[in-house]
Design a protein around this motif. Sequence first.
Motif, PDB file in Angstrom:
ATOM      1  N   ALA A 259       0.832  -1.206   0.000  1.00  0.00           N
ATOM      2  CA  ALA A 259       0.000   0.000   0.000  1.00  0.00           C
ATOM      3  C   ALA A 259       0.865   1.253   0.000  1.00  0.00           C
ATOM      4  N   LEU A 260       1.956   1.243   0.774  1.00  0.00           N
ATOM      5  CA  LEU A 260       2.877   2.377   0.783  1.00  0.00           C
ATOM      6  C   LEU A 260       3.524   2.563  -0.583  1.00  0.00           C
TER       7      LEU A 260
ATOM      8  N   MET B 151       4.189   5.585  -5.504  1.00  0.00           N
ATOM      9  CA  MET B 151       4.305   5.604  -6.956  1.00  0.00           C
ATOM     10  C   MET B 151       3.234   6.494  -7.580  1.00  0.00           C
ATOM     11  N   ALA B 152       2.018   6.443  -7.030  1.00  0.00           N
ATOM     12  CA  ALA B 152       0.940   7.291  -7.550  1.00  0.00           C
ATOM     13  C   ALA B 152       1.283   8.760  -7.385  1.00  0.00           C
ATOM     14  N   ALA B 153       1.888   9.130  -6.240  1.00  0.00           N
ATOM     15  CA  ALA B 153       2.269  10.522  -6.010  1.00  0.00           C
ATOM     16  C   ALA B 153       3.355  10.966  -6.992  1.00  0.00           C
ATOM     17  N   ILE B 154       4.352  10.102  -7.221  1.00  0.00           N
ATOM     18  CA  ILE B 154       5.430  10.448  -8.148  1.00  0.00           C
ATOM     19  C   ILE B 154       4.893  10.600  -9.569  1.00  0.00           C
TER      20      ILE B 154
ATOM     21  N   TYR C 267      -4.301  11.942  -8.509  1.00  0.00           N
ATOM     22  CA  TYR C 267      -3.582  11.066  -7.582  1.00  0.00           C
ATOM     23  C   TYR C 267      -4.454   9.889  -7.155  1.00  0.00           C
ATOM     24  N   TYR C 268      -5.707  10.146  -6.821  1.00  0.00           N
ATOM     25  CA  TYR C 268      -6.601   9.062  -6.411  1.00  0.00           C
ATOM     26  C   TYR C 268      -6.811   8.068  -7.550  1.00  0.00           C
ATOM     27  N   ALA C 269      -6.886   8.555  -8.783  1.00  0.00           N
ATOM     28  CA  ALA C 269      -7.061   7.659  -9.938  1.00  0.00           C
ATOM     29  C   ALA C 269      -5.856   6.730 -10.089  1.00  0.00           C
TER      30      ALA C 269
ATOM     31  N   LEU D 145      -3.133   1.420  -9.599  1.00  0.00           N
ATOM     32  CA  LEU D 145      -2.007   0.635  -9.090  1.00  0.00           C
ATOM     33  C   LEU D 145      -2.467  -0.415  -8.091  1.00  0.00           C
ATOM     34  N   MET D 146      -3.453  -0.072  -7.287  1.00  0.00           N
ATOM     35  CA  MET D 146      -3.972  -1.060  -6.339  1.00  0.00           C
ATOM     36  C   MET D 146      -4.586  -2.247  -7.066  1.00  0.00           C
ATOM     37  N   MET D 147      -5.371  -1.974  -8.101  1.00  0.00           N
ATOM     38  CA  MET D 147      -6.016  -3.059  -8.840  1.00  0.00           C
ATOM     39  C   MET D 147      -5.010  -3.898  -9.628  1.00  0.00           C
ATOM     40  N   LEU D 148      -3.868  -3.323  -9.959  1.00  0.00           N
ATOM     41  CA  LEU D 148      -2.848  -4.075 -10.696  1.00  0.00           C
ATOM     42  C   LEU D 148      -1.962  -4.920  -9.782  1.00  0.00           C
TER      43      LEU D 148
END
Length: 325
Positions: free
Chosen positions: A108-109, A114-117, A174-176, A181-184
């Motif tokens: 999760a971290l 990665m989403a933030a970057i 960012y939420y998208a 990434l979570m689903m992958l």
Amino acid sequence: MGGEIERTRGALVLFAVDIQPACLGLYCGKTLLFKNGSTEIYGECGVCPRGQRTNAQKYCQPCTESPELYDWLYLGFMAMLPLVLHWFFIEWYSGKKSSSALFQHITALFECSMAAIITLLVSDPVGVLYIRSCRVLMLSDWYTMLYNPSPDYVTTVHCTHEAVYPLYTIVFIYYAFCLVLMMLLRPLLVKKIACGLGKSDRFKSIYAALYFFPILTVLQAVGGGLLYYAFPYIILVLSLVTLAVYMSASEIENCYDLLVRKKRLIVLFSHWLLHAYGIISISRVDKLEQDLPLLALVPTPALFYLFTAKFTEPSRILSEGANGH
């Protein structure tokens, strides 16, 4: 003779500019259509393009400023929300005997980092970990759709745009990325390492995310401006409440109870980081020599709890609650 003609022409131009109709509305502006040296031609009053906002003269100007420290702290708060919720539901559904919780926490971290970057890289300017922004001046900057003028009380001039560019839309991006990434990544990880959980429990933390991401999106869409001004106090209040609840639920009444398990120390230090984050957000570190000593207050809530726990006896309260008294 030629000089007089030029002066007369300049006066007429200035007069023509002066008699242009006023640009109504708090966020309506005139867009630059053409610029050649010192000559600038602006269009009619209307909505500013994305990445621009109106100035005091009602002209649309590009957002070229760097975000302030408070803006970065706000973005950090909005980035922490899904991560904290991920960790909460992972811990909630993993069970005490499950060894998969740690790997899910790390995943999760990784997803949120990665989403933030990626979000910073795709934002303007593209390809660098840097964004340009417009300065937030007041609460109404977040809700420009409420300030579309109606000059004749019949026709509405739509001037809705992102006056706080990009603090409003970057959170949605960012939420998208977090969701994608979570689903992958998460389903593959959970399927391989969550063997200690039943089949129905393995993916519950993922199902929970499918609920809280829409909630966070609506929260940002409706209350983004309110959160911008209130998030330091929200962090302090929630971190204090959750720390007190955790220490009472874990029956921590002295320092030995706190040190006997590493997990309790991790939770304590995490809350201390949140305390410090809230204090820095409130003070904004405008005067470094005056604001930094406030960080000495970070351990105060935990120490106050330990010193007063013997008077409240949380273990007795929990046992009486369990027995229905």
